[in-house]
Design a protein around this motif. Structure first.
Motif, PDB file in Angstrom:
ATOM      1  N   ARG A  75       0.843  -1.194   0.000  1.00 49.99           N
ATOM      2  CA  ARG A  75       0.000   0.000   0.000  1.00 49.99           C
ATOM      3  C   ARG A  75       0.883   1.251   0.000  1.00 49.99           C
ATOM      4  O   ARG A  75       0.966   1.978   0.977  1.00 49.99           O
ATOM      5  N   GLN A  76       1.545   1.496  -1.097  1.00 53.69           N
ATOM      6  CA  GLN A  76       2.530   2.571  -1.181  1.00 53.69           C
ATOM      7  C   GLN A  76       1.905   3.949  -0.967  1.00 53.69           C
ATOM      8  O   GLN A  76       2.516   4.825  -0.371  1.00 53.69           O
ATOM      9  N   GLU A  77       0.660   4.167  -1.444  1.00 56.90           N
ATOM     10  CA  GLU A  77       0.032   5.480  -1.283  1.00 56.90           C
ATOM     11  C   GLU A  77      -0.177   5.819   0.194  1.00 56.90           C
ATOM     12  O   GLU A  77       0.011   6.958   0.618  1.00 56.90           O
ATOM     13  N   ASP A  80       3.259   6.571   1.687  1.00 59.55           N
ATOM     14  CA  ASP A  80       3.696   7.925   1.332  1.00 59.55           C
ATOM     15  C   ASP A  80       3.019   8.977   2.211  1.00 59.55           C
ATOM     16  O   ASP A  80       3.652   9.959   2.612  1.00 59.55           O
ATOM     17  N   GLN A  81       1.754   8.770   2.519  1.00 57.70           N
ATOM     18  CA  GLN A  81       1.033   9.694   3.392  1.00 57.70           C
ATOM     19  C   GLN A  81       1.649   9.696   4.789  1.00 57.70           C
ATOM     20  O   GLN A  81       1.849  10.751   5.394  1.00 57.70           O
TER      21      GLN A  81
END
Length: 150
Positions: A75-77, A80-81
């Motif tokens: 879950r890269q997004e 990043d958050q």
């Protein structure tokens, strides 16, 4: 004071229209208020900056753990958050000691407590926390203290 710096940064980011930064700063403010409420019933640090630093360190640790979990889960997004939030939190944390400084602090603590074996690890860790609590990564220090007695 650190608390005032955070409030000022919040107002500045609101005026600039930076929604993500503002959200993170508001989250920090909310956590600090929660800690203030807890401090009324329990033992609170004597120094307000110590209280705020404890809150920030806890938040940073949570973000680091979440980043690892999100990256492992693909879950890269979300990772990043969390990284963006961590960057804002770390702006207000004091500079952490590097490994060489940590080793020197451990040797100093061992000398001052008279620690000679792994059984004395608790005293050494307590001394390190008392002297360098805000600038020392206690997870790293724990491993280094163990290895220093080997």
């Amino acid at each position: 004071m650190l608390r005032d710096d955070i409030k000022t940064a919040t107002v500045t980011s609101m005026k600039a229209g930076d929604k993500e930064r503002t959200a993170t700063l508001r989250l920090i403010g909310a956590k600090i208020k929660d800690r203030d409420i807890e401090a009324r019933t329990g033992k609170a640090p004597e120094n307000d900056d110590e209280l705020v630093t404890e809150v920030l360190q806890k938040m940073a640790k949570q973000r680091r753990e979440s980043i690892t979990m999100y990256e492992d889960g693909g879950r890269q997004e979300l990772a990043d958050q969390e990284k963006a939030e961590l960057a804002v939190i770390e702006e207000f944390l004091p500079q952490m000691m590097d490994e060489a400084q940590t080793r020197a602090a451990i040797e100093e603590a061992k000398a001052s407590t008279g620690a000679e074996s792994i059984r004395d690890m608790g005293r050494v860790m307590a001394e390190l926390k008392a002297r360098h609590g805000a600038t020392l990564d206690m997870g790293l220090a724990s491993g280094l203290v163990k290895s220093s007695f080997s």
